[in-house]
Motif scaffolding. Structure first.
Motif, PDB file in Angstrom:
ATOM      1  N   LEU A 111     -24.210   8.044 -31.269  1.00  0.00           N
ATOM      2  CA  LEU A 111     -25.105   6.918 -31.005  1.00  0.00           C
ATOM      3  C   LEU A 111     -24.291   5.681 -30.644  1.00  0.00           C
ATOM      4  O   LEU A 111     -23.229   5.454 -31.213  1.00  0.00           O
ATOM      5  N   PRO A 112     -24.799   4.871 -29.724  1.00  0.00           N
ATOM      6  CA  PRO A 112     -24.172   3.564 -29.531  1.00  0.00           C
ATOM      7  C   PRO A 112     -24.525   2.669 -30.707  1.00  0.00           C
ATOM      8  O   PRO A 112     -25.342   3.058 -31.561  1.00  0.00           O
ATOM      9  N   ALA A 120     -26.563  -2.183 -28.829  1.00  0.00           N
ATOM     10  CA  ALA A 120     -26.671  -1.568 -27.506  1.00  0.00           C
ATOM     11  C   ALA A 120     -28.044  -0.950 -27.304  1.00  0.00           C
ATOM     12  O   ALA A 120     -28.647  -1.081 -26.232  1.00  0.00           O
ATOM     13  N   VAL A 121     -28.547  -0.278 -28.345  1.00  0.00           N
ATOM     14  CA  VAL A 121     -29.899   0.283 -28.254  1.00  0.00           C
ATOM     15  C   VAL A 121     -30.907  -0.837 -28.028  1.00  0.00           C
ATOM     16  O   VAL A 121     -31.807  -0.735 -27.176  1.00  0.00           O
ATOM     17  N   ALA A 122     -30.761  -1.926 -28.773  1.00  0.00           N
ATOM     18  CA  ALA A 122     -31.684  -3.056 -28.636  1.00  0.00           C
ATOM     19  C   ALA A 122     -31.600  -3.672 -27.244  1.00  0.00           C
ATOM     20  O   ALA A 122     -32.623  -4.059 -26.655  1.00  0.00           O
ATOM     21  N   VAL A 142     -29.897  15.181 -30.940  1.00  0.00           N
ATOM     22  CA  VAL A 142     -29.559  15.485 -32.333  1.00  0.00           C
ATOM     23  C   VAL A 142     -29.509  16.993 -32.528  1.00  0.00           C
ATOM     24  O   VAL A 142     -30.255  17.740 -31.908  1.00  0.00           O
ATOM     25  N   THR A 143     -28.615  17.428 -33.411  1.00  0.00           N
ATOM     26  CA  THR A 143     -28.446  18.859 -33.667  1.00  0.00           C
ATOM     27  C   THR A 143     -28.640  19.231 -35.133  1.00  0.00           C
ATOM     28  O   THR A 143     -28.544  20.407 -35.484  1.00  0.00           O
ATOM     29  N   THR A 144     -28.903  18.238 -35.984  1.00  0.00           N
ATOM     30  CA  THR A 144     -29.158  18.473 -37.404  1.00  0.00           C
ATOM     31  C   THR A 144     -30.187  17.459 -37.889  1.00  0.00           C
ATOM     32  O   THR A 144     -30.360  16.398 -37.282  1.00  0.00           O
ATOM     33  N   ALA A 167     -30.719  13.336 -36.996  1.00  0.00           N
ATOM     34  CA  ALA A 167     -32.028  12.784 -36.644  1.00  0.00           C
ATOM     35  C   ALA A 167     -32.336  11.545 -37.479  1.00  0.00           C
ATOM     36  O   ALA A 167     -32.860  10.544 -36.964  1.00  0.00           O
ATOM     37  N   ARG A 168     -32.001  11.588 -38.752  1.00  0.00           N
ATOM     38  CA  ARG A 168     -32.267  10.428 -39.622  1.00  0.00           C
ATOM     39  C   ARG A 168     -31.461   9.220 -39.155  1.00  0.00           C
ATOM     40  O   ARG A 168     -31.966   8.084 -39.135  1.00  0.00           O
ATOM     41  N   LEU A 169     -30.202   9.431 -38.813  1.00  0.00           N
ATOM     42  CA  LEU A 169     -29.372   8.333 -38.327  1.00  0.00           C
ATOM     43  C   LEU A 169     -29.940   7.748 -37.035  1.00  0.00           C
ATOM     44  O   LEU A 169     -29.969   6.525 -36.848  1.00  0.00           O
ATOM     45  N   ALA A 170     -30.402   8.609 -36.148  1.00  0.00           N
ATOM     46  CA  ALA A 170     -30.946   8.138 -34.878  1.00  0.00           C
ATOM     47  C   ALA A 170     -32.222   7.336 -35.085  1.00  0.00           C
ATOM     48  O   ALA A 170     -32.428   6.299 -34.444  1.00  0.00           O
ATOM     49  N   VAL A 171     -33.070   7.795 -35.973  1.00  0.00           N
ATOM     50  CA  VAL A 171     -34.302   7.054 -36.276  1.00  0.00           C
ATOM     51  C   VAL A 171     -33.949   5.664 -36.809  1.00  0.00           C
ATOM     52  O   VAL A 171     -34.547   4.652 -36.420  1.00  0.00           O
ATOM     53  N   ALA A 172     -32.945   5.602 -37.685  1.00  0.00           N
ATOM     54  CA  ALA A 172     -32.535   4.316 -38.247  1.00  0.00           C
ATOM     55  C   ALA A 172     -31.957   3.385 -37.189  1.00  0.00           C
ATOM     56  O   ALA A 172     -31.985   2.160 -37.354  1.00  0.00           O
TER      57      ALA A 172
END
Length: 355
Positions: A137-138, A142-144, A157-159, A163-168
């Motif tokens: 993830l950036p 950067a996402v904002a 995501v592969t686990t 996925a939890r980190l990406a949602v956060a």
């Protein structure tokens, strides 16, 4: 916070063309987009300048039809020990280079960042509809910035943990990649051994934890499978290998021929070509070098790239990274629009059969 906008709803159909570095491109993304799917450009291994030119070419082909760009996330620089392993692998690859008439590459300092900073500046200044991330993830800023520019963001995501980190991080959607997928496993780290989840299991686990839209990826080749993953919680399906033999794909002729060659009996996960686990048809190069290939990505990729190029020029599939998902035998030699139309017919047949 996420916008709760489903990036796949930008397209007419719940079909996403996987970004495939070295095999996709503007022509393929345009053909998929014009047929109603969501086409993607792969930004990996390209400079920001080349990516900018490809985006402009794609825009000229599709007008207002939405599309996406996939970026590889920067990786940590190699440690001293990893540098020594890479140098040892380079010496071993000299024989392979001689076999195919190529040379061993010389990775430039800083290749682990893949020109990310310049690409981010480009994508913020000249927004595209969707940007997805692979290999991590950036930062949240950067996402904002991308979202403030009007771009929807997707994390591979592969686990469930990823996925939890990406949602956060505030992304808009998740691309849930099972171990059946062709090409690179998009995991955040670079594990010593692959331990991929199967797609349906991973999709079910992640769907139980988040309401974000999910794009299912991994071995999908038919409309029947697309309907199955949608029933399991996905908003759309991402297919890559299904498009590899299309005339719009820029995969090498040897790669396309290999996908239809019954002599290839299985696909395997290997680090031999890039230093990261990736699925492709089992060939001589993978067999000879897998045991010694260090997990030093992307330096191994840049060592091997000239060898692969030489093998492709000679039509020798034995020396290529024949990326392919587990369903590769179903790939057909037909235009991308025909692939989309067939998938749509199969999806309708699946819905009718289950009614």
């Amino acid at each position: 916070m996420p916008t709760n906008v489903d990036p796949t709803r930008l397209a007419e159909l719940p079909i996403v063309q996987a970004p495939m570095a070295g095999a996709g491109g503007p022509a393929l993304a345009a053909a998929v987009g014009r047929a109603g799917g969501l086409g993607f450009l792969a930004a990996g291994y390209r400079s920001a300048a080349v990516l900018g030119a490809e985006i402009e070419e794609l825009r000229s082909l599709v007008g207002d039809v939405p599309f996406g760009v996939n970026a590889f996330m920067p990786q940590p620089p190699p440690t001293r020990a990893e540098g020594e392993l890479t140098a040892r692998y380079a010496r071993s690859l000299a024989r392979a280079a001689a076999r195919y008439g190529g040379s061993v590459g010389t990775p430039a300092p800083g290749v682990e960042r893949d020109d990310w900073d310049a690409k981010l500046d480009l994508l913020v200044a000249h927004p595209v509809p969707v940007v997805s991330f692979t290999f991590g993830l950036p930062d949240i800023e950067a996402v904002a910035a991308l979202r403030a520019a009007g771009t929807l963001t997707v994390a591979t995501v592969t686990t469930p943990e990823e996925a939890r980190l990406a949602v956060a991080h505030g992304v808009d959607a998740l691309c849930v990649q099972g171990g059946e997928a062709g090409g690179h496993q998009g995991s955040f780290d670079n594990p010593a051994a692959p331990a991929p989840y199967g797609l349906l299991t991973l999709l079910t686990l992640i769907a139980a934890e988040t309401d974000l839209p999910l794009i299912a990826a991994g071995g999908l080749m038919t409309g029947w499978q697309i309907e199955a993953v949608r029933l399991a919680g996905a908003s759309a399906a991402q297919l890559g290998t299904a498009f590899l033999r299309c005339p719009e794909s820029v995969a090498s002729t040897a790669h396309k021929v290999a996908l239809g060659d019954p002599a290839f009996e299985r696909s395997v996960l290997t680090r031999a070509f890039s230093g990261r686990w990736a699925r492709g048809l089992h060939n001589g190069f993978a067999a000879r070098h897998e045991a010694e290939a260090p997990g030093v990505y992307p330096y191994v990729h840049h060592l091997v790239a000239p060898i692969r190029k030489a093998a492709a020029a000679r039509g020798e599939a034995d020396g290529l990274a024949l990326w392919a998902g587990q369903g590769w035998r179903l790939a057909r030699e037909e235009p991308a629009a025909e692939v989309i139309h067939r998938l749509v017919d199969e999806m309708a047949a699946a819905r009718k059969a289950s009614a």
